[in-house]
Design an enzyme around this catalytic site. Sequence first.
Site, PDB file in Angstrom:
ATOM      1  CD  GLU B  55      -1.698  -2.390   1.601  1.00  3.97           C
ATOM      2  OE1 GLU B  55      -0.505  -2.602   1.937  1.00  3.97           O
ATOM      3  OE2 GLU B  55      -2.580  -3.270   1.658  1.00  3.97           O
ATOM      4  CG  PHE B 117      -9.307 -10.176  11.601  1.00  7.39           C
ATOM      5  CD1 PHE B 117      -8.033 -10.575  12.013  1.00  7.39           C
ATOM      6  CD2 PHE B 117      -9.610 -10.221  10.246  1.00  7.39           C
ATOM      7  CE1 PHE B 117      -7.097 -11.001  11.098  1.00  7.39           C
ATOM      8  CE2 PHE B 117      -8.667 -10.663   9.317  1.00  7.39           C
ATOM      9  CZ  PHE B 117      -7.407 -11.055   9.750  1.00  7.39           C
ATOM     10  CD  GLN B 118      -7.135  -7.923   7.867  1.00  2.00           C
ATOM     11  OE1 GLN B 118      -8.097  -7.698   7.150  1.00  2.00           O
ATOM     12  NE2 GLN B 118      -5.991  -8.407   7.424  1.00  2.00           N
ATOM     13  CE  LYS B 167     -16.968  -7.160   4.009  1.00  2.36           C
ATOM     14  NZ  LYS B 167     -16.278  -8.430   4.305  1.00  2.36           N
ATOM     15  CG  MET B 474      22.520  12.216   3.042  1.00  3.21           C
ATOM     16  SD  MET B 474      23.675  13.367   2.291  1.00  3.21           S
ATOM     17  CE  MET B 474      22.655  14.098   1.023  1.00  3.21           C
TER      18      MET B 474
HETATM   19  C1  LIG Z   1      12.439   5.686   5.246  1.00  6.59           C
HETATM   20  C2  LIG Z   1      13.730   6.356   5.567  1.00  6.59           C
HETATM   21  N1  LIG Z   1      14.573   5.807   6.458  1.00  6.59           N
HETATM   22  C3  LIG Z   1      15.739   6.407   6.759  1.00  6.59           C
HETATM   23  C4  LIG Z   1      16.092   7.589   6.170  1.00  6.59           C
HETATM   24  C5  LIG Z   1      17.400   8.271   6.531  1.00  6.59           C
HETATM   25  N2  LIG Z   1      18.288   8.375   5.352  1.00  6.59           N
HETATM   26  C6  LIG Z   1      18.387   9.513   4.632  1.00  6.59           C
HETATM   27  S1  LIG Z   1      19.417   9.352   3.331  1.00  6.59           S
HETATM   28  C7  LIG Z   1      19.779   7.771   3.732  1.00  6.59           C
HETATM   29  C8  LIG Z   1      20.728   6.968   2.894  1.00  6.59           C
HETATM   30  C9  LIG Z   1      20.203   6.683   1.553  1.00  6.59           C
HETATM   31  O1  LIG Z   1      21.021   5.730   0.946  1.00  6.59           O
HETATM   32  P1  LIG Z   1      20.861   5.370  -0.567  1.00  6.59           P
HETATM   33  O2  LIG Z   1      19.427   5.194  -0.915  1.00  6.59           O
HETATM   34  O3  LIG Z   1      21.742   4.224  -0.879  1.00  6.59           O
HETATM   35  O4  LIG Z   1      21.307   6.676  -1.328  1.00  6.59           O
HETATM   36  P2  LIG Z   1      22.720   7.423  -1.379  1.00  6.59           P
HETATM   37  O5  LIG Z   1      22.732   8.422  -0.280  1.00  6.59           O
HETATM   38  O6  LIG Z   1      23.778   6.378  -1.223  1.00  6.59           O
HETATM   39  O7  LIG Z   1      22.700   8.066  -2.720  1.00  6.59           O
HETATM   40  C10 LIG Z   1      19.092   7.383   4.870  1.00  6.59           C
HETATM   41  C11 LIG Z   1      19.204   6.070   5.511  1.00  6.59           C
HETATM   42  C12 LIG Z   1      15.161   8.143   5.267  1.00  6.59           C
HETATM   43  N3  LIG Z   1      15.385   9.313   4.664  1.00  6.59           N
HETATM   44  N4  LIG Z   1      14.016   7.497   4.968  1.00  6.59           N
END
Ligand SMILES: Cc1ncc(C[n+]2csc(CCOP(=O)(O)OP(=O)(O)O)c2C)c(N)n1
Lengths: 159, 569
Positions: B55, B117-118, B167, B474
């Site tokens: 979803e 449920f749910q 529902k 990042m």
């Molecule tokens: C759902 C979620 N969890 C954690 C984060 C924290 N976060 C921001 S950037 C990042 C790293 C992203 O890694 P990647 O997708 O490999 O991209 P890159 O920075 O290597 O280009 C994380 C974990 C987030 N933004 N969203």
Amino acid sequence: MKHILKILVNNHPGVMSHVSGLFTRRSYNIDSIAVGVTQDPEISNMVIVVKGDDSVVEQVKRQLLKLPDVIEVEDLAYHDCISRELVLVVVKVEDSNRTEIISICEVFQAKIADLTKTTMTVEFSGNTRQVEHFLEMMQKYGIQEIARTGQIALKYRST
Amino acid sequence: MPKTEAKISGARLMVELLEEYGVDIVFGYPGGAILPFYDELYKSTKIKHILVRHEQGAIHMAEGYARSTGKLGVCIATSGPGATNLVTGLTDAKLDSVPILAITGQVATNAIGTDAFQEADIYGITIPITKYNALIKSADDIARHFQEATLVALGGRPGPVLLDFPKDVQTELTSVRKVDKLKIDSRHYQKPPIGGDLDSFAAALNKAKRPLLYVGGGAINANASKEIKELAEKGNIPVTTTLMGIGAFPGTHQLSVGMLGMHGTAYANKAVLECDYILNLGARFDDRVAKPGEFAENAIRAHIDIDTAEFNKRVSVDYLLHGDLKEVLKALIPKVNKVDRPEWVGFLDTLKKNHPLEFDDSTDTIKPQGFLQKLYEKSKGKAIVSTDVGQHQMWAAQYFLFEEANRWLTSGGLGTMGYGLPAAIGAKFGNPNKTVICVSGDGSIQMNIQELATIAMYKKGVKILIFNNNFLGMVRQWQELFYEERFSESEWNYNPDFVKLGEAYSIKGLRISNKSEIDKALEFFLEDDDARILEVMIPAEEKVFPMIPAGKSQKDMIEFSDTVRAGKK
Ligand SMILES: Cc1ncc(C[n+]2csc(CCOP(=O)(O)OP(=O)(O)O)c2C)c(N)n1
């Protein structure tokens, strides 16, 4: 700085959570909240008392106005509104101080709602300061229980 | 007496309302509590339902669809776990002001509140993350809630709305198909009149020597690109945009200084420091852009927004105008003087020359910046680009320029990893004839990678670019710069074979790791309208510059050249 917010809302379930949620989101402590239906059964009047700096309260006000169920928000200044709070207080009484307590109640125009050999339940309404003051006076005798409604308020019509 | 209409079920009515409203595509996933509605959907010839794999995928697809078409995005989920899977998407849509209608199944009204449920109190859960939400208690209320919800979603500052649909209400019969009276006030959907003093606003702008326009996502929602261009050109006012505002002003325009903020261009951030007047158009002084008390502190600050709650929220302003941005600009432009500002524009041109976006391109490894430059050249002006969140997102924001609005889809406010792939799919459904590219990282792509199945099932030609650094890049960048290289849980040495994974879904793929392979890879990537996966191996140490450290201001910007000078490259 204390603010009294008068908020007109649609009388729906859930509106209260929508409104109070905006305050919790900003980790705002609500001093009191009182809700009642208005002359129009579809509309409720909420009075919320909060402490907070003006700019943040202004923010919350604007956020409130974005809620579809909020019709109107007014920040009432203390000096131009009539505010009341109702309190029920149970105090301990002894034979020796009963008349003293009764005469204090008379001075405050508080009503005695219930009386037993050892307790007296008093009903008092007034603005916050008066309520605080009254409770202070009762303190000395030993307060057993308190129920407060929170403030309600309306603007003065006279100028 | 109104003529009595034949009674129909609530579910039937909901489908008819969607049809009448013009919804022709919905994204969703069925389940017990929404079955009567799905049964009616089955009979609809006007609405195409896209079956997703999660979803969260459905709502991000609806977002990608909405943002690339300007229409309402609709998603459907069942009660409980289906509904809670929408929570991230709703929050995302709230922060980025995306018009979404989510319809969720709910247990029967007599079971509500019993931990059936749910059952989940999705109404309660979504109060803070929707613009409007309602639990439909009777089939007679459906028409009203539907109308209120759609008006609110698109009206004023757009946003997500949710209708929780028990529902038994779906099967209940009703003859109330139209609404006599809406309960919500018209201010929630009608364009507000212009508020504020246009003359003094214009006068302040006319007095400015070094004005700057700071354009946000609100400009795109207001469809105000034309007016912004007119204003910029008339007053020779340079334009910077936020991450959300990319595309609202042509990125290739001589007056464009690109994106500002944490990873904005050096020239945009320097322009903020140098300007004597900054005009915010539908942006919100977000914390990745503006530090209260220090943002454009020497400038007069002005703000135009449709949402009064944005005024003086983080940064105080000297002049403000409330209203629909397009309407306000139309009224404002005639009052703005036609001026040449050769000095100021020339100054910024020099800045652009002296402080360009930079990276070290001296090795054979592929640098994501260089790769994106080439991809941009190849797909110029034509592609819709979605991203996930991380370094790749910022590089894409820096190296892709857009001539038009609604072509740049990124999760700006919430920064939702997992947004990119489904958003791209939704955009492709809305724009079947355009090239849609999802730029992702090896971390982000795995957050909603199951939607490859949706691509395969509907044969949607989404182009998926994965920058693989075997890191949460990042996170690594922050740990390198601010946590003394303690790479706590940001490295992983296990990724699936993304190319093979694509093959499992009949999606063709390619992996490259050498600069010499780029041209061929791009050809393969863009050659036809089929889906592709292109995995590009990049060095883990590559960083995004410029950078303003979190909580700092424009003055503290670190440029690539600074790191070279410090021997830190
Ligand atoms: C759902 C979620 N969890 C954690 C984060 C924290 N976060 C921001 S950037 C990042 C790293 C992203 O890694 P990647 O997708 O490999 O991209 P890159 O920075 O290597 O280009 C994380 C974990 C987030 N933004 N969203």
